[in-house]
Scaffold this active site. Structure first.
Site, PDB file in Angstrom:
ATOM      1  N   ASP A 148       6.411  33.985  18.194  1.00 19.42           N
ATOM      2  CA  ASP A 148       5.204  34.796  18.200  1.00 19.42           C
ATOM      3  C   ASP A 148       4.685  34.973  16.774  1.00 19.42           C
ATOM      4  O   ASP A 148       5.460  35.182  15.833  1.00 19.42           O
ATOM      5  CB  ASP A 148       5.536  36.166  18.806  1.00 19.42           C
ATOM      6  N   GLU A 182      22.809  23.375  14.634  1.00 21.78           N
ATOM      7  CA  GLU A 182      24.211  23.721  14.865  1.00 21.78           C
ATOM      8  C   GLU A 182      24.624  23.437  16.307  1.00 21.78           C
ATOM      9  O   GLU A 182      25.820  23.445  16.624  1.00 21.78           O
ATOM     10  CB  GLU A 182      24.448  25.203  14.559  1.00 21.78           C
TER      11      GLU A 182
END
Length: 590
Positions: free
Chosen positions: A207, A260
């Site tokens: 956002d 990751e």
């Protein structure tokens, strides 16, 4: 699993369905949609044919801004469910071969967030206050705000606290802006990204992605342009609030977190920036994608859509990623209504629809049949393009905007904080709860004959205690009868047009590489300079398919179709080789 989702980079060509959770499905009868209601409708989403859902904020919130005022980024609003309910939703989606993207709100927190509550009790200059943007006021006693900035939602953008300092809130007063120069803010959001990734989330929607980095120190605040809050066009890099170069340092940090995981997570940025800057957010090493809002801004006009398509594909090439296409979301007037209103050029986008909305839908005639016809053509134009398509809940039902919600039933802060020339009614008209069952009609209401009262159209289940369901949090109009169950049983419905188009897209238009190119269809009626036609081709992925073509007629007169096979049309063809006004076809060309 969909053919597209077999790829680790599934998001590059995905159809993503936006769920606004409080208005999707209410499983416990309290009038507010919830996580269990979404899980219940996973088979519906599977049948529709989407690759993923984007879940708008579901975090604990005071709902000052529809959930975008977040109290706790690593929990579920108890009115919507629990973390266990969320885990069940993720499991159900993955079991049906779909992915999940969740909203991250990093520009601001709720004023009820524990950090901000600590800042209020701390002293000026403290570490607690440094997580936000606090400044001294002007005037003899600091009684004036630091400058004249106005909030995007109306009223001053600064709020004074008890000890005299002021904090910045670009949105509502309940949404204090975070200070992204503070390392603790960086680390906490990386922790949030890992928290949801560890729970199986496949990606993130960011956002206000263009607003995190701010420069409030290079010159006195009182000397900064009062209009910069409303001007996101930062071509020269001087706007202190929007689209600053430093924001990309944040997303490079986040990209390291995405990597990751296997497969790597991704994000799509809500960045209201000029087309030339979109690719900076989507490039390798940052978010991965950015919304192409030029498509959502366009009126029903062939030239406007051609520019939006070209800009989106160019931006994708610059980013070495894929573009996105979106016509509606929780922040704009639904496109079925926008296309049914007079198509008048204005200086800004959606000015006429917003003016119509402000006056409860009375100022201009909304031709719903025409809007629906154009919306059917538009989804074929959109789903035929390479890249990702973001579908807002209810558009597959052809829902128009609910323009005449009584003002005393509105929730959006924009309606209550804007006035005079900047007055807006807000975004509630596109957030009305979905109609699931046509036979579940509401009881007549005394306060307005156009709306019902009580749970209606299958949005809410009866509570466990057997009592009647509560009223939906926003009222549903009585013309909502063309509900999901009715449309699923109708082969000619908007729902089934979406479903058929998504199925064809999966089988014939999901590339095995990152190709994001189209070719404007040559010919007298179809060339790129024709102001009344959008017609493009792209390769099909199936052997022996030929060349795929999408042709949309924006003009008033029928046009001749090229030689080939029509595989899908937005409306029945009046003649075998003629395309009527406001109609689209998908073809396979020899």
């Amino acid at each position: 699993m969909t053919a597209n989702n077999m790829h680790d980079d599934w998001w590059k060509q995905a159809v993503v369905y936006q769920v606004y959770p409080r208005s999707f499905r209410d499983a416990n009868g309290d009038g507010l949609g919830d996580i269990a209601g979404i899980t219940e409708q996973v088979p519906y989403l599977k049948h529709l044919g989407v690759d993923a859902i984007w879940l708008s904020p579901f975090y604990p919130s005071e709902l000052a801004d529809g959930g975008y005022d977040v109290i706790d980024y690593r929990n579920v609003d108890p009115r919507l469910g629990t973390l266990e309910d969320f885990d069940e939703l993720v499991t159900a989606l993955h079991a049906h071969g779909m992915k999940i993207v969740v909203d991250i709100v990093p520009n601001h927190t709720s004023n009820m967030h524990e950090w901000f509550q600590a800042a209020l009790t701390a002293e000026p200059g403290s570490p607690e206050r440094d997580r936000y943007i606090f400044r001294e006021g002007r005037g003899e006693h600091g009684e004036l705000p630091p400058n004249d900035w106005q909030s995007l939602f109306g009223g001053p953008a600064w709020q004074r606290v008890a000890d005299g300092q002021w904090y910045l809130h670009i949105f509502t007063v309940e949404q204090p802006d975070l200070n992204w120069k503070n390392p603790e803010v960086h680390e906490d959001f990386k922790k949030t990204l890992r928290f949801w990734s560890d729970r199986g989330v496949d990606g993130f929607r960011i956002d206000v992605a263009h607003g995190l980095a701010k420069d409030l120190d290079s010159k006195p605040l009182a000397e900064m342009d009062a209009d910069c809050v409303f001007d996101t066009d930062n071509r020269n890099g001087n706007n202190p609030l929007w689209d600053r170069a430093e924001v990309h340092d944040i997303y490079r940090e986040w990209n390291a977190v995405f990597n990751e995981y296997r497969p790597a997570r991704f994000a799509v940025g809500e960045a209201w920036v000029i087309p030339e800057h979109q690719h900076l957010y989507a490039r390798e090493g940052e978010l991965g994608q950015v919304f192409n809002f030029e498509f959502a801004k366009a009126n029903w006009n062939a030239a406007a859509f051609k520019v939006a398509i070209e800009d989106g594909i160019r931006s994708a090439h610059d980013a070495e990623s894929t573009t996105t296409w979106v016509m509606s979301n929780h922040d704009v007037v639904r496109h079925a209504s926008r296309y049914g209103l007079p198509q008048v050029p204005t200086t800004g986008y959606h000015e006429l629809p917003n003016d119509w909305l402000l006056r409860d839908g009375t100022t201009y005639i909304e031709d719903r049949d025409l809007g629906a016809r154009r919306a059917r053509a538009a989804i074929l134009m959109e789903l035929g393009l390479p890249g990702s398509v973001y579908v807002y809940q209810g558009e597959e039902l052809g829902l128009p905007e609910v323009a005449n919600i009584p003002w005393n039933h509105l929730e959006d802060p924009i309606a209550f904080h804007t006035d005079h020339a900047g007055a807006q009614k807000g975004r509630d008209g596109c957030r009305v709860p979905l109609p699931w069952r046509a036979d579940d009609e509401p009881r007549p209401a005394d306060w307005d004959p156009l709306f019902g009262t009580g749970a209606s159209f299958g949005f809410s289940d009866a509570p466990a205690d057997g009592s009647a369901p509560a009223d939906p949090h926003l009222p549903q109009p009585l013309w909502y009868k063309h509900a999901a169950d009715k449309q699923m049983a109708d082969d000619t419905s908007m729902f089934n047009l979406y479903r058929q188009a998504m199925q064809f897209r999966q089988e014939h238009l999901t590339p095995s590489d990152d190709t994001d190119d189209i070719t404007w269809l040559p010919g007298t009626d179809f060339n790129a300079h024709n102001a009344e036609v959008v017609a493009y081709t792209r390769p099909c992925t199936g052997e022996g398919d030929g060349t795929f073509a999408c042709i949309v007629n924006f003009g008033p007169d029928p046009i001749d179709l090229p030689a080939g096979t029509v595989v899908l049309s937005s409306e029945p063809l009046d003649e075998p080789h003629k395309l009527s006004a406001d109609t689209a076809v998908w073809m396979l060309l020899p």
